[in-house]
Design an enzyme around this catalytic site. Structure first.
Site, mmCIF file in Angstrom:
data_model
loop_
_atom_site.group_PDB
_atom_site.id
_atom_site.type_symbol
_atom_site.label_atom_id
_atom_site.label_comp_id
_atom_site.label_asym_id
_atom_site.label_seq_id
_atom_site.Cartn_x
_atom_site.Cartn_y
_atom_site.Cartn_z
ATOM 1 N N SER A 40 90.066 -61.274 40.753
ATOM 2 C CA SER A 40 90.259 -61.464 42.202
ATOM 3 C C SER A 40 90.591 -62.936 42.421
ATOM 4 O O SER A 40 89.950 -63.628 43.188
ATOM 5 C CB SER A 40 89.005 -61.043 42.969
ATOM 6 O OG SER A 40 87.918 -61.905 42.702
ATOM 7 N N HIS A 156 86.240 -55.722 40.329
ATOM 8 C CA HIS A 156 85.531 -55.726 39.048
ATOM 9 C C HIS A 156 85.009 -54.343 38.680
ATOM 10 O O HIS A 156 84.414 -54.150 37.624
ATOM 11 C CB HIS A 156 84.374 -56.727 39.076
ATOM 12 C CG HIS A 156 84.827 -58.131 39.371
ATOM 13 N ND1 HIS A 156 83.978 -59.108 39.833
ATOM 14 C CD2 HIS A 156 86.048 -58.711 39.263
ATOM 15 C CE1 HIS A 156 84.665 -60.230 40.000
ATOM 16 N NE2 HIS A 156 85.915 -60.016 39.675
ATOM 17 N N GLU A 165 80.347 -58.599 44.824
ATOM 18 C CA GLU A 165 79.221 -59.030 43.988
ATOM 19 C C GLU A 165 77.904 -59.014 44.757
ATOM 20 O O GLU A 165 77.812 -59.572 45.853
ATOM 21 C CB GLU A 165 79.492 -60.448 43.443
ATOM 22 C CG GLU A 165 80.752 -60.459 42.604
ATOM 23 C CD GLU A 165 81.159 -61.852 42.149
ATOM 24 O OE1 GLU A 165 80.323 -62.770 42.144
ATOM 25 O OE2 GLU A 165 82.346 -62.015 41.802
ATOM 26 N N GLU A 208 81.562 -57.731 35.159
ATOM 27 C CA GLU A 208 80.612 -58.835 35.012
ATOM 28 C C GLU A 208 79.244 -58.357 34.550
ATOM 29 O O GLU A 208 78.236 -59.050 34.726
ATOM 30 C CB GLU A 208 80.525 -59.623 36.321
ATOM 31 C CG GLU A 208 81.871 -60.254 36.681
ATOM 32 C CD GLU A 208 81.814 -61.246 37.826
ATOM 33 O OE1 GLU A 208 80.792 -61.298 38.542
ATOM 34 O OE2 GLU A 208 82.809 -61.994 37.996
ATOM 35 N N ASP A 244 78.846 -62.024 47.160
ATOM 36 C CA ASP A 244 80.228 -62.500 47.183
ATOM 37 C C ASP A 244 81.107 -61.324 47.573
ATOM 38 O O ASP A 244 81.529 -60.541 46.725
ATOM 39 C CB ASP A 244 80.662 -63.049 45.815
ATOM 40 C CG ASP A 244 82.128 -63.469 45.819
ATOM 41 O OD1 ASP A 244 82.746 -63.460 46.908
ATOM 42 O OD2 ASP A 244 82.656 -63.801 44.744
ATOM 43 N N GLU A 285 79.307 -65.906 49.689
ATOM 44 C CA GLU A 285 80.531 -66.557 49.204
ATOM 45 C C GLU A 285 81.753 -65.762 49.690
ATOM 46 O O GLU A 285 81.715 -64.530 49.714
ATOM 47 C CB GLU A 285 80.469 -66.560 47.673
ATOM 48 C CG GLU A 285 81.703 -67.038 46.950
ATOM 49 C CD GLU A 285 81.549 -66.831 45.432
ATOM 50 O OE1 GLU A 285 80.414 -66.873 44.910
ATOM 51 O OE2 GLU A 285 82.581 -66.601 44.769
ATOM 52 N N ASP A 312 85.072 -70.029 47.614
ATOM 53 C CA ASP A 312 85.631 -69.828 46.259
ATOM 54 C C ASP A 312 87.161 -69.817 46.376
ATOM 55 O O ASP A 312 87.815 -70.843 46.185
ATOM 56 C CB ASP A 312 85.065 -68.526 45.685
ATOM 57 C CG ASP A 312 85.754 -68.086 44.402
ATOM 58 O OD1 ASP A 312 86.475 -68.881 43.804
ATOM 59 O OD2 ASP A 312 85.571 -66.916 43.984
ATOM 60 N N LYS A 337 85.052 -73.416 39.533
ATOM 61 C CA LYS A 337 85.591 -72.697 38.372
ATOM 62 C C LYS A 337 86.606 -73.607 37.699
ATOM 63 O O LYS A 337 87.637 -73.947 38.304
ATOM 64 C CB LYS A 337 86.290 -71.419 38.838
ATOM 65 C CG LYS A 337 85.356 -70.327 39.362
ATOM 66 C CD LYS A 337 86.167 -69.261 40.075
ATOM 67 C CE LYS A 337 85.360 -67.992 40.339
ATOM 68 N NZ LYS A 337 86.086 -67.075 41.259
ATOM 69 N N HIS A 365 81.395 -68.652 36.245
ATOM 70 C CA HIS A 365 82.251 -67.987 35.252
ATOM 71 C C HIS A 365 83.458 -67.361 35.948
ATOM 72 O O HIS A 365 83.599 -67.468 37.166
ATOM 73 C CB HIS A 365 81.433 -66.888 34.554
ATOM 74 C CG HIS A 365 81.046 -65.757 35.481
ATOM 75 N ND1 HIS A 365 80.679 -64.514 35.054
ATOM 76 C CD2 HIS A 365 80.973 -65.697 36.844
ATOM 77 C CE1 HIS A 365 80.405 -63.735 36.086
ATOM 78 N NE2 HIS A 365 80.564 -64.431 37.181
ATOM 79 N N ARG A 366 84.292 -66.630 35.205
ATOM 80 C CA ARG A 366 85.313 -65.747 35.766
ATOM 81 C C ARG A 366 84.971 -64.317 35.344
ATOM 82 O O ARG A 366 84.199 -64.103 34.408
ATOM 83 C CB ARG A 366 86.724 -66.085 35.248
ATOM 84 C CG ARG A 366 87.272 -67.448 35.599
ATOM 85 C CD ARG A 366 87.188 -67.813 37.052
ATOM 86 N NE ARG A 366 87.890 -66.933 37.970
ATOM 87 C CZ ARG A 366 88.972 -67.279 38.679
ATOM 88 N NH1 ARG A 366 89.480 -68.491 38.545
ATOM 89 N NH2 ARG A 366 89.531 -66.444 39.529
ATOM 90 N N LYS A 388 76.572 -69.113 38.495
ATOM 91 C CA LYS A 388 76.890 -67.709 38.723
ATOM 92 C C LYS A 388 77.593 -67.238 37.463
ATOM 93 O O LYS A 388 78.705 -67.675 37.170
ATOM 94 C CB LYS A 388 77.805 -67.642 39.948
ATOM 95 C CG LYS A 388 78.282 -66.268 40.305
ATOM 96 C CD LYS A 388 79.032 -66.288 41.614
ATOM 97 C CE LYS A 388 80.485 -65.980 41.359
ATOM 98 N NZ LYS A 388 81.156 -65.301 42.475
HETATM 99 P P1 PGA Z 1 87.314 -63.447 39.494
HETATM 100 O O1 PGA Z 1 86.139 -63.230 40.544
HETATM 101 O O2 PGA Z 1 86.810 -64.225 38.348
HETATM 102 O O3 PGA Z 1 87.695 -62.038 39.153
HETATM 103 O O4 PGA Z 1 88.414 -64.154 40.250
HETATM 104 C C1 PGA Z 1 84.986 -63.962 40.609
HETATM 105 C C2 PGA Z 1 84.683 -64.382 42.014
HETATM 106 O O5 PGA Z 1 85.362 -63.952 42.976
HETATM 107 O O6 PGA Z 1 83.787 -65.181 42.220
HETATM 108 ZN ZN ZN Z 2 84.161 -65.331 44.476
#
Ligand code: PGA
Ligand code: ZN
Length: 439
Positions: A40, A156, A165, A208, A244, A285, A312, A337, A365-366, A388
């Site tokens: 995402s 995810h 999330e 995740e 999130d 988030e 984010d 990130k 993380h991703r 996270k």
């Molecule tokens: P992504 O998502 O690593 O798939 O972009 C993580 C997030 O949105 O925090």
């Molecule tokens: Zn996010």
């Protein structure tokens, strides 16, 4: 100590997609780093260079990025001192010469940048978190409170119009080790509850490591199950919730769609406010989409004194966008990130900017990860206080938690874990938990 060689190769990430790995050699040995990848992803992120050759990995190959490391970056770094992180990163930015790393690829540059940090730490004979602390200008000692994504939704988990999330934060723990145990035990309780209510299919997991029960669309039911699991594990009141929504994924021209309902700006702020009144939510988030600045400002005005509001996709670890956010008061926290911006130095600058302005920084993380645990050292090195990195399951996620356990052990009585100091001073809504409507 100098860099002897730099070599990149194409490897696989946790989703089975190709990514970039770099081996960097100095007199002290070989230092390896691997780049993660989002699903995402925000549209303002630095460019992740993919080959586009449909005959390999559906166009997702990273051979061009690998070649950029081997042919363009590597020759310039031989003989360079790896402790000179800023200089090396600046050199790569110059070699690239574009605002978003479109020429060499953020994945190429970041892989080298992280390997340089690891080599720099070894050159000084200090742990990586210590070296990051030196680069950042802090004495690393703070272990983070984890945000553990125990229910995966959205991209995810192959779901549309769904909160992405649902995370547990062990704010009542006395140490990182204790926090991770509280989370793991709650995660196992959640597994039992899901199995009992919906059968074993509900315990299949998402990208995740969290459960991805597609039959549970309603966020209230998801959160009720999480809190029941926490209660069954014996940690009622000691674990809070972070969300999130990743709302850019369910934003349609001014309207947000969650499950089968539509919300305008005001309705979505009210929806979040109601959730915060019902559940012990301390952080949200990406409650609004990546360019919907006015909505972010409204949400922060209404809830920002009591809630951590994390940007984010809005900020993409980019100091220009964070500067705008600080001016507008559009949030009070930044998600960090490395691969959104593409170098260690720029990432540290983003964290510093957040902290200097009284905002929190949450190191992340991703969804596509590797066994590289760089972010564990980075969160300690910058005393950011929150990380996270998924559910306490799957080795791509636990690589980070396990490294934090090692760091806490190594720091011994110098290790600090004060989760409550990491939240905005005003304090969050901390209403007592109301018993579940969906036991
Ligand atoms: P992504 O998502 O690593 O798939 O972009 C993580 C997030 O949105 O925090
Ligand atoms: Zn996010």
């Amino acid at each position: 100590m100098t860099i002897k060689s730099v070599k990149a190769r194409e490897i696989l990430d946790s989703r089975g997609n190709p990514t970039v790995e770099v081996d960097l050699v100095t007199e002290s040995g070989l230092f390896r780093s691997m780049v993660p990848s989002g699903a995402s992803a925000g549209k303002h992120e630095a460019l992740e260079l993919r080959d586009g050759d449909k005959t390999r990995y559906q166009g997702k190959g990273t051979l061009k990025a690998v070649a950029n490391v081997n042919n363009i970056i590597a020759p310039k770094l031989v003989g360079v001192d790896p402790t000179l992180q800023k200089e090396v990163d600046n050199l790569m930015l110059k070699l690239d010469g574009t605002p978003n790393k479109a020429k060499l690829g953020a994945n190429a540059i970041l892989a080298v940048s992280m390997a340089v940090s690891k080599a720099g730490a070894a050159a000084k004979s200090v742990p990586l978190y210590h070296h990051v602390g030196d680069l950042f200008g802090t004495k690393a000692s703070s272990l983070p409170v984890p945000m553990c994504n125990v229910i995966n939704g959205g991209k995810h988990a192959g779901q549309e119009n769904s909160i992405q999330e649902h995370m547990l934060m062990p704010t009542g723990a006395k140490s990182f080790r204790e926090g991770i145990r509280m989370i793991s035990e709650s995660y196992q309780q959640l597994s039992s509850l899901l199995k009992k209510k919906y059968g074993v299919g509900a315990t299949l997991i998402g990208d995740e490591g969290g459960f991805a029960p597609s039959q549970i669309e309603d966020i209230h039911e998801r959160l009720d199950l999480m809190l029941s699991a926490v209660k069954n594990a014996g940690y009622e009141g000691m674990i809070k919730i972070a969300l999130d929504p990743a709302s850019s994924e369910f934003y349609y021209d001014g309207i947000y769609k969650i499950a089968k309902k539509s919300y305008n700006r005001g309705e979505l702020v009210d929806f979040y406010a109601d959730l915060c009144k019902t559940y012990p939510i301390i952080s949200i988030e990406d409650g609004f989409a990546e360019d919907d600045w006015d909505s972010w400002v409204e949400m922060t005005k209404k809830l920002g004194s009591k809630l951590q509001i994390v940007g984010d996709d809005l900020f993409v670890t980019n100091t220009e966008r964070i500067t705008k956010g600080i001016k507008l008061k559009s949030a009070n926290s930044v998600l960090i990130k490395l691969n959104q911006i593409g170098s260690v130095t720029e990432t540290l600058n983003a964290i510093a900017m957040a902290q200097k302005n009284g905002w929190t920084a949450v190191v992340s993380h991703r969804s596509g990860e590797t066994e590289d645990n760089f972010i564990a050292d980075m969160v300690v090195g910058t005393n950011s206080g929150q990380i996270k990195t998924g559910a306490p399951a799957r080795s791509d996620r636990n690589a980070k938690y396990n490294q934090l356990l090692r760091i806490e052990e190594e720091l011994g009585n110098k290790a600090q874990f004060k989760p409550k100091t990491q939240v905005p001073k005003q304090g969050y809504i901390q209403k007592p938990y109301i018993s579940p409507k969906h036991p």
